[in-house]
Design a protein around this motif. Structure first.
Motif, PDB file in Angstrom:
ATOM      1  N   VAL A   2      23.222   5.360 -52.615  1.00 24.63           N
ATOM      2  CA  VAL A   2      22.286   4.231 -52.622  1.00 24.63           C
ATOM      3  C   VAL A   2      23.069   2.929 -52.651  1.00 24.63           C
ATOM      4  N   VAL A   3      22.781   2.070 -51.678  1.00 20.38           N
ATOM      5  CA  VAL A   3      23.381   0.743 -51.606  1.00 20.38           C
ATOM      6  C   VAL A   3      22.307  -0.259 -52.026  1.00 20.38           C
ATOM      7  N   PRO A   4      22.413  -0.845 -53.230  1.00 28.12           N
ATOM      8  CA  PRO A   4      21.375  -1.781 -53.673  1.00 28.12           C
ATOM      9  C   PRO A   4      21.561  -3.171 -53.065  1.00 28.12           C
ATOM     10  N   ILE A   5      20.462  -3.735 -52.593  1.00 28.68           N
ATOM     11  CA  ILE A   5      20.482  -5.030 -51.915  1.00 28.68           C
ATOM     12  C   ILE A   5      19.352  -5.859 -52.511  1.00 28.68           C
ATOM     13  N   ILE A   6      19.622  -7.119 -52.852  1.00 27.67           N
ATOM     14  CA  ILE A   6      18.614  -7.914 -53.558  1.00 27.67           C
ATOM     15  C   ILE A   6      18.406  -9.287 -52.908  1.00 27.67           C
ATOM     16  N   LEU A  48      18.054 -12.023 -58.413  1.00 28.48           N
ATOM     17  CA  LEU A  48      19.299 -12.416 -59.070  1.00 28.48           C
ATOM     18  C   LEU A  48      19.084 -13.490 -60.141  1.00 28.48           C
ATOM     19  N   HIS A  49      18.215 -14.458 -59.830  1.00 29.36           N
ATOM     20  CA  HIS A  49      18.124 -15.646 -60.683  1.00 29.36           C
ATOM     21  C   HIS A  49      16.916 -15.700 -61.608  1.00 29.36           C
ATOM     22  N   ALA A  50      15.904 -14.882 -61.366  1.00 23.70           N
ATOM     23  CA  ALA A  50      14.671 -14.995 -62.151  1.00 23.70           C
ATOM     24  C   ALA A  50      14.836 -14.458 -63.563  1.00 23.70           C
ATOM     25  N   ALA A  51      14.141 -15.115 -64.485  1.00 23.19           N
ATOM     26  CA  ALA A  51      14.013 -14.614 -65.855  1.00 23.19           C
ATOM     27  C   ALA A  51      12.517 -14.569 -66.146  1.00 23.19           C
ATOM     28  N   THR A  52      11.969 -13.368 -66.289  1.00 25.63           N
ATOM     29  CA  THR A  52      10.537 -13.203 -66.502  1.00 25.63           C
ATOM     30  C   THR A  52      10.307 -12.384 -67.763  1.00 25.63           C
ATOM     31  N   ARG A  53       9.041 -12.162 -68.081  1.00 28.38           N
ATOM     32  CA  ARG A  53       8.730 -11.332 -69.255  1.00 28.38           C
ATOM     33  C   ARG A  53       9.169  -9.883 -69.047  1.00 28.38           C
ATOM     34  N   PHE A  54       9.540  -9.541 -67.787  1.00 22.72           N
ATOM     35  CA  PHE A  54      10.001  -8.188 -67.488  1.00 22.72           C
ATOM     36  C   PHE A  54      11.523  -8.065 -67.581  1.00 22.72           C
ATOM     37  N   TRP A  61      18.611  -6.761 -64.970  1.00 24.67           N
ATOM     38  CA  TRP A  61      18.224  -5.824 -63.915  1.00 24.67           C
ATOM     39  C   TRP A  61      19.405  -5.461 -63.027  1.00 24.67           C
ATOM     40  N   ILE A  62      20.260  -6.438 -62.741  1.00 23.96           N
ATOM     41  CA  ILE A  62      21.454  -6.146 -61.922  1.00 23.96           C
ATOM     42  C   ILE A  62      22.321  -5.102 -62.626  1.00 23.96           C
ATOM     43  N   GLU A  63      22.479  -5.263 -63.926  1.00 26.25           N
ATOM     44  CA  GLU A  63      23.291  -4.303 -64.696  1.00 26.25           C
ATOM     45  C   GLU A  63      22.705  -2.888 -64.596  1.00 26.25           C
ATOM     46  N   LYS A  64      21.367  -2.779 -64.735  1.00 33.18           N
ATOM     47  CA  LYS A  64      20.716  -1.466 -64.640  1.00 33.18           C
ATOM     48  C   LYS A  64      20.852  -0.873 -63.233  1.00 33.18           C
ATOM     49  N   ILE A  65      20.635  -1.715 -62.241  1.00 34.51           N
ATOM     50  CA  ILE A  65      20.691  -1.253 -60.844  1.00 34.51           C
ATOM     51  C   ILE A  65      22.086  -0.755 -60.499  1.00 34.51           C
ATOM     52  N   GLU A  66      23.088  -1.531 -60.854  1.00 35.95           N
ATOM     53  CA  GLU A  66      24.469  -1.145 -60.534  1.00 35.95           C
ATOM     54  C   GLU A  66      24.902   0.095 -61.292  1.00 35.95           C
ATOM     55  N   ALA A  67      24.442   0.236 -62.534  1.00 40.35           N
ATOM     56  CA  ALA A  67      24.789   1.423 -63.323  1.00 40.35           C
ATOM     57  C   ALA A  67      24.197   2.683 -62.683  1.00 40.35           C
ATOM     58  N   LEU A  68      22.957   2.596 -62.219  1.00 41.92           N
ATOM     59  CA  LEU A  68      22.310   3.755 -61.600  1.00 41.92           C
ATOM     60  C   LEU A  68      22.904   4.077 -60.229  1.00 41.92           C
ATOM     61  N   TYR A 118       9.594  -3.251 -61.247  1.00 46.21           N
ATOM     62  CA  TYR A 118      10.987  -2.790 -61.373  1.00 46.21           C
ATOM     63  C   TYR A 118      11.126  -1.573 -62.270  1.00 46.21           C
ATOM     64  N   GLU A 119      10.340  -1.540 -63.331  1.00 47.19           N
ATOM     65  CA  GLU A 119      10.423  -0.422 -64.273  1.00 47.19           C
ATOM     66  C   GLU A 119      10.112   0.904 -63.575  1.00 47.19           C
ATOM     67  N   GLU A 120       9.275   0.831 -62.567  1.00 42.09           N
ATOM     68  CA  GLU A 120       8.904   2.035 -61.819  1.00 42.09           C
ATOM     69  C   GLU A 120       9.857   2.309 -60.662  1.00 42.09           C
ATOM     70  N   VAL A 121      10.325   1.255 -60.002  1.00 44.21           N
ATOM     71  CA  VAL A 121      11.130   1.412 -58.781  1.00 44.21           C
ATOM     72  C   VAL A 121      12.598   1.720 -59.069  1.00 44.21           C
ATOM     73  N   VAL A 122      13.204   0.993 -59.982  1.00 44.87           N
ATOM     74  CA  VAL A 122      14.656   1.113 -60.201  1.00 44.87           C
ATOM     75  C   VAL A 122      15.087   2.542 -60.550  1.00 44.87           C
ATOM     76  N   PRO A 123      14.339   3.290 -61.372  1.00 49.21           N
ATOM     77  CA  PRO A 123      14.753   4.679 -61.648  1.00 49.21           C
ATOM     78  C   PRO A 123      14.790   5.584 -60.416  1.00 49.21           C
ATOM     79  N   LYS A 124      14.142   5.181 -59.327  1.00 52.72           N
ATOM     80  CA  LYS A 124      14.176   5.991 -58.093  1.00 52.72           C
ATOM     81  C   LYS A 124      15.596   6.086 -57.533  1.00 52.72           C
TER      82      LYS A 124
END
Length: 196
Positions: A35-39, A44-50, A56-63, A18-24
């Motif tokens: 860009v229409v983000p679709i997940i 939506l539900h995962a909580a990982t070390r990333f 991530w939703i907040e970052k995606i929607e902001a971009l 995600y760190e590499e893809v989302v900035p695209k």
């Protein structure tokens, strides 16, 4: 070349990318695309070390400047009523590869991809899977031979420790999308030497 184009960006659960893809998203917008983000539900539900899904939703929607599409019902209108010019799925996990290759539509991302193919528009895949050269190889080959499906060039990210793993070179995402739209062909080379 992408000015005025409506690009769907499907994101599946390869959290480490995600760190590499989302900035695209910003790169697409910088060249005039919407860009229409679709997940998938796992995003939506995962909580990982990333990070958590909410972060991530907040970052995606902001971009993107758009709300994420997260349900099949929301994605269905991407058929003739509300079409995308191109659908990108990046990262695309082995699980989603398998489902897409076998016509299983159980997420908003796969519904949007199905709708885009129905319209005769390109679907671009950025794979990220540990079993690409294992059981999922047959599904990747099936998709490679399907009409209007294109791949972001990919290679082995760790041939020694993960010999069946393949990952897309996400720096080539815009180039692949542009080429699929303007030439209706696969950008080459598709298999690259790619070690992280």
């Amino acid at each position: 070349m992408l000015e005025g184009k409506r690009i769907g960006l499907g994101i599946t659960a390869s959290h480490c990318t995600y760190e590499e893809v989302v900035p695209k998203i910003q790169q697409f917008r910088d060249v005039g695309a919407t860009v229409v983000p679709i997940i998938t539900p796992s995003v939506l539900h995962a909580a990982t070390r990333f990070g958590t899904g909410a972060e991530w939703i907040e970052k995606i929607e902001a971009l993107a400047g758009e709300k994420v599409v997260s349900s099949i019902v929301e994605a269905e209108p991407f058929g003739p009523r509300n079409p995308l010019d191109c659908m990108v799925i990046a990262p695309m996990t082995g699980n989603s590869i398998s489902k897409f290759a076998n016509a299983a539509t159980d997420s908003a991302v796969l519904m949007a991809a199905k709708a885009t193919l129905r319209n005769g528009s390109p679907v671009v895949l950025g794979i990220s899977t540990n079993d690409a050269l294992g059981l999922n190889g047959i599904n990747i080959m099936k998709l490679m031979n399907a009409k209007n499906i294109y791949f972001i060039p990919f290679g082995q990210d760790d041939p020694v420790l993960k010999p069946t793993s393949l990952i897309a070179d996400f720096t080539k995402m815009l180039e692949t999308v542009e080429y699929s739209l303007t030439h209706k062909k696969q950008v080459q080379p598709i298999i690259i030497q790619f070690f992280k």
